[in-house]
Design an enzyme around this catalytic site. Structure first.
Site, PDB file in Angstrom:
ATOM      1  N   GLY A  67       0.844  -1.193   0.000  1.00 61.14           N
ATOM      2  CA  GLY A  67       0.000   0.000   0.000  1.00 61.14           C
ATOM      3  C   GLY A  67       0.872   1.233   0.000  1.00 61.14           C
ATOM      4  O   GLY A  67       2.069   1.148   0.307  1.00 61.14           O
ATOM      5  N   CYS A  94       5.343  -6.224   1.623  1.00 59.08           N
ATOM      6  CA  CYS A  94       5.696  -4.807   1.527  1.00 59.08           C
ATOM      7  C   CYS A  94       5.050  -4.017   2.686  1.00 59.08           C
ATOM      8  O   CYS A  94       5.458  -4.171   3.826  1.00 59.08           O
ATOM      9  CB  CYS A  94       5.311  -4.285   0.148  1.00 59.08           C
ATOM     10  SG  CYS A  94       6.116  -2.740  -0.260  1.00 59.08           S
ATOM     11  N   TYR A  95       4.010  -3.234   2.425  1.00 57.27           N
ATOM     12  CA  TYR A  95       3.358  -2.516   3.537  1.00 57.27           C
ATOM     13  C   TYR A  95       2.880  -3.515   4.595  1.00 57.27           C
ATOM     14  O   TYR A  95       3.021  -3.278   5.795  1.00 57.27           O
ATOM     15  CB  TYR A  95       2.173  -1.704   3.004  1.00 57.27           C
ATOM     16  CG  TYR A  95       1.451  -0.889   4.060  1.00 57.27           C
ATOM     17  CD1 TYR A  95       1.889   0.392   4.383  1.00 57.27           C
ATOM     18  CD2 TYR A  95       0.351  -1.402   4.742  1.00 57.27           C
ATOM     19  CE1 TYR A  95       1.241   1.144   5.354  1.00 57.27           C
ATOM     20  CE2 TYR A  95      -0.305  -0.662   5.717  1.00 57.27           C
ATOM     21  CZ  TYR A  95       0.145   0.616   6.016  1.00 57.27           C
ATOM     22  OH  TYR A  95      -0.498   1.355   6.975  1.00 57.27           O
ATOM     23  N   HIS A 181       7.820  -8.270  -3.624  1.00 58.03           N
ATOM     24  CA  HIS A 181       6.509  -8.657  -4.172  1.00 58.03           C
ATOM     25  C   HIS A 181       6.590  -9.988  -4.923  1.00 58.03           C
ATOM     26  O   HIS A 181       6.996 -10.005  -6.087  1.00 58.03           O
ATOM     27  CB  HIS A 181       6.015  -7.573  -5.135  1.00 58.03           C
ATOM     28  CG  HIS A 181       5.616  -6.315  -4.443  1.00 58.03           C
ATOM     29  ND1 HIS A 181       4.349  -6.093  -3.977  1.00 58.03           N
ATOM     30  CD2 HIS A 181       6.342  -5.218  -4.130  1.00 58.03           C
ATOM     31  CE1 HIS A 181       4.299  -4.890  -3.397  1.00 58.03           C
ATOM     32  NE2 HIS A 181       5.497  -4.343  -3.472  1.00 58.03           N
ATOM     33  N   GLU A 183       4.178 -11.600  -6.097  1.00 58.84           N
ATOM     34  CA  GLU A 183       3.087 -11.691  -7.078  1.00 58.84           C
ATOM     35  C   GLU A 183       3.457 -11.095  -8.435  1.00 58.84           C
ATOM     36  O   GLU A 183       2.744 -11.275  -9.421  1.00 58.84           O
ATOM     37  CB  GLU A 183       1.823 -11.001  -6.527  1.00 58.84           C
ATOM     38  CG  GLU A 183       1.870  -9.481  -6.418  1.00 58.84           C
ATOM     39  CD  GLU A 183       2.575  -8.960  -5.160  1.00 58.84           C
ATOM     40  OE1 GLU A 183       3.374  -9.712  -4.554  1.00 58.84           O
ATOM     41  OE2 GLU A 183       2.354  -7.791  -4.803  1.00 58.84           O
ATOM     42  N   GLY A 237     -19.363  -9.144 -27.604  1.00 60.24           N
ATOM     43  CA  GLY A 237     -17.993  -9.359 -27.124  1.00 60.24           C
ATOM     44  C   GLY A 237     -18.032 -10.397 -25.997  1.00 60.24           C
ATOM     45  O   GLY A 237     -19.103 -10.708 -25.466  1.00 60.24           O
ATOM     46  N   ASP A 239     -17.117 -10.382 -22.798  1.00 60.53           N
ATOM     47  CA  ASP A 239     -17.522 -10.054 -21.421  1.00 60.53           C
ATOM     48  C   ASP A 239     -19.039  -9.951 -21.281  1.00 60.53           C
ATOM     49  O   ASP A 239     -19.642 -10.597 -20.421  1.00 60.53           O
ATOM     50  CB  ASP A 239     -16.870  -8.741 -20.955  1.00 60.53           C
ATOM     51  CG  ASP A 239     -15.363  -8.769 -21.098  1.00 60.53           C
ATOM     52  OD1 ASP A 239     -14.808  -9.878 -21.155  1.00 60.53           O
ATOM     53  OD2 ASP A 239     -14.754  -7.696 -21.161  1.00 60.53           O
ATOM     54  N   SER A 240     -19.657  -9.132 -22.143  1.00 69.41           N
ATOM     55  CA  SER A 240     -21.107  -8.989 -21.994  1.00 69.41           C
ATOM     56  C   SER A 240     -21.794 -10.302 -22.353  1.00 69.41           C
ATOM     57  O   SER A 240     -22.833 -10.644 -21.787  1.00 69.41           O
ATOM     58  CB  SER A 240     -21.646  -7.822 -22.820  1.00 69.41           C
ATOM     59  OG  SER A 240     -21.463  -8.027 -24.188  1.00 69.41           O
ATOM     60  N   LYS A 378      -9.510 -11.161 -18.148  1.00 67.08           N
ATOM     61  CA  LYS A 378     -10.042 -11.633 -19.435  1.00 67.08           C
ATOM     62  C   LYS A 378      -9.877 -13.149 -19.628  1.00 67.08           C
ATOM     63  O   LYS A 378     -10.809 -13.827 -20.055  1.00 67.08           O
ATOM     64  CB  LYS A 378      -9.288 -10.883 -20.524  1.00 67.08           C
ATOM     65  CG  LYS A 378      -9.893 -10.917 -21.878  1.00 67.08           C
ATOM     66  CD  LYS A 378     -11.150 -10.090 -21.958  1.00 67.08           C
ATOM     67  CE  LYS A 378     -11.317  -9.296 -23.173  1.00 67.08           C
ATOM     68  NZ  LYS A 378     -12.367  -8.278 -23.018  1.00 67.08           N
TER      69      LYS A 378
END
Ligand code: XMP
Length: 523
Positions: A67, A94-95, A181, A183, A237, A239-240, A378
């Site tokens: 953060g 980290c934070y 990090h 990740e 598309g 997603d929708s 995605k």
């Protein structure tokens, strides 16, 4: 809707406590990639709330994210200290790492230098979360503050030249901290570190996959909408489309999927979308609104004005249907990157006004907005779409701008120009798709009708027609792109077919500009 409730009771879960770091969501993503469910929760979640979630989520571990704050500043975000006494393994990054040290009476202060980027750490004790790592490890750091001294009962596991306590653990409890990090892909063995934490320390079992969210998303929609109706703007598309199929499973005919044909779709597209979704049992309304869109665009040449008008008109059409159908809820296919982009864009220069049906503002006061995919990326959505049985053509579809071919006709948009472009677009698509594996490398490939005319010679006669541009780009996220090095013989086929089959075109050019400085679309 968040994907809360998406984990099955028996599926192990890691909660990520979000302190506002730019990689917080990536942590959850990396864990889900390992087949373990992960969900982001606010950093001020109370220990009791975690215990309450535990029965449903089988919470096996907590990760405190990075953060932007400093732990010693007034008002800096903290955790409920009882979280560290709960017997659930905790990993601070980290934070989060600094916060654990600070809360348990270690010392955290500014470092001598800001550290940002790749660096090397020495692993002093390759145990627990660091098991299997080499003595020197390449990691990604992004911090100013560092931990200067550890609380009682803690020990150092790794250090770097700027950071003597780069990793620590409690000697008896499963509490860990990492200044770097894991990740981020630049941390060479980041995945191994996260795997050590989730599997060895927390004892999670892999079993989650993106499609595990389907049943819970369906239930959540049912619970929210009850006996009411919901509406979704369907663009065709991925997603929708995925959100529509999930919502349709929940609501059947009480979901109204609206596909607005503004007249700027590719050849055969409205028919294809309508047929596909009807076949899948989705209650779809196709609004043929070409005339009103062309009318509003008459005489308009400014690209931003075009985008604005199309966006406004789209919303009007959609609202008319929502009102008529008395839909109380709006379903949207928003995915996680859409949310970061809109956040990031607040402070950045507006390059183009994207008209994106997923992020549609509307004057209608819906009782609620439901976003079943809001925490997913995605490729996770693609996997869900596959298990929902959406056709390959929709899953693999190249991105297509909301305003459609209207932003690929330079200058005024007329039905005849759209017709020319549609035919050229089909030729580009056919030839690229015939070429086989080239297509898999491309992010997008399409035609653009310029507003320039040029002299040609067709059948011994002078011809004066349009210059048509072909664009094909490679890209990962569309933020940057490079023009694709398409073999000349494919470009030749495209050019020959276009000039032969479309009398109005006398010249074909290939766009050899990267993004930046260009954008992918011409307008
Ligand atoms: P640009 O042209 O900005 O495009 O480099 C980046 C990506 O976004 C797509 N695009 C849009 N997508 N609504 C959308 O949903 C829009 O208004 C829009 N304009 C551009 C473009 O096709 C490319 O993939």
């Amino acid at each position: 809707m968040s994907i809360k409730g998406s984990a099955q009771p028996r599926i192990d879960t890691i909660l990520v406590l979000d302190f506002g770091g730019q990689y917080a969501h990536l942590i959850a993503r990396r864990i889900r990639e390992q087949g373990v469910y992960s969900e982001i929760v606010p950093c001020d979640i109370k220990a009791d709330e975690i215990l309450e979630m535990k029965s449903k989520f089988n919470v096996k571990g907590l990760i405190l994210s990075g953060g932007p704050s400093s732990v010693y500043e007034e008002g800096a975000p903290k955790i409920d200290i009882r979280i560290l006494q709960m017997d659930i393994p905790v990993l601070g990054l980290c934070y989060g790492h600094q916060l654990i040290a600070h809360l348990l009476k270690g010392r955290v202060d500014k470092g001598k230098v800001r550290e940002y980027g790749s660096t090397y750490v020495t692993i002093n004790k390759p145990v627990d979360i660091l098991e299997g790592l080499s003595r020197k490890e390449k990691v990604w750091m992004s911090h100013y503050d560092i931990v200067y001294s550890l609380p009682e009962d803690f020990e150092v596991l790794a250090s770097s030249s700027n950071c003597p306590i780069a990793a620590f653990r409690h000697k008896k409890k499963p509490i860990y901290g990492l200044q770097w990090h894991p990740e981020v892909v630049h941390t060479e063995h980041g995945t191994e570190i996260l795997r050590n934490f989730i599997f060895k320390v927390c004892g999670c079992k892999a079993g989650w996959k993106p499609s595990s969210i389907i049943d819970d998303a369906v239930n959540e929609i049912k619970r929210t909408v009850k006996e009411g109706k919901a509406i979704i703007a369907l663009s065709g598309g991925i997603d929708s489309s995925t959100a529509a199929v999930i919502a349709s499973r929940a609501l059947k005919d009480r979901l109204i999927a609206v596909f607005v044909d503004h007249g700027f779709m590719r050849e055969g597209e409205p028919e294809y979308v309508e047929e596909t979704f009807r076949r899948m049992g989705v209650n779809i309304i196709v609004v043929r609104a070409q005339e009103r869109f062309f009318k509003r665009l008459r005489g308009i040449i400014d690209p931003e004005m075009k985008r604005k008008i199309i966006g406004e008109e789209f919303i009007k059409v959609f609202e008319e249907i929502a009102e008529r159908e008395e839909a109380e809820y709006l379903i949207q296919g928003t995915i996680y990157p859409d949310r970061i982009e809109s956040g990031a864009r607040r402070h950045s220069d507006r390059i183009k006004s994207h008209h994106n049906v997923a992020g549609m503002p509307t004057k209608i006061k819906f009782k609620g907005v439901i976003e079943p995919l809001r925490d997913l990326y995605k490729d996770e959505v693609r996997e869900i779409a596959k298990s929902l049985g959406l056709p390959e053509e929709i899953i693999k579809r190249q991105p297509f701008p909301g305003p459609g071919l209207a932003v690929r006709v330079i200058g005024e948009v007329t039905p005849s120009k759209i017709q020319i472009l549609r035919r050229a677009d089909r030729i580009v698509t056919e030839e690229i798709e015939k070429a086989g594996e080239i297509k898999d490398r491309l992010w997008q490939y399409f035609a653009v009708l310029t507003d320039t005319k040029s002299t040609g010679v067709k059948g011994d006669m002078r011809a004066y027609g349009y210059v048509l541009a072909v664009r094909a780009v490679e890209s990962r996220e569309a933020m940057t792109a490079s023009f694709a090095r398409i073999p000349y013989d494919i470009l030749e086929k495209i050019s020959t077919r276009i000039t032969n089959e479309i009398p109005e075109v006398t010249r074909v050019v290939y766009d050899i500009t990267h993004k930046p400085p260009s954008t992918i679309e011409w307008e």
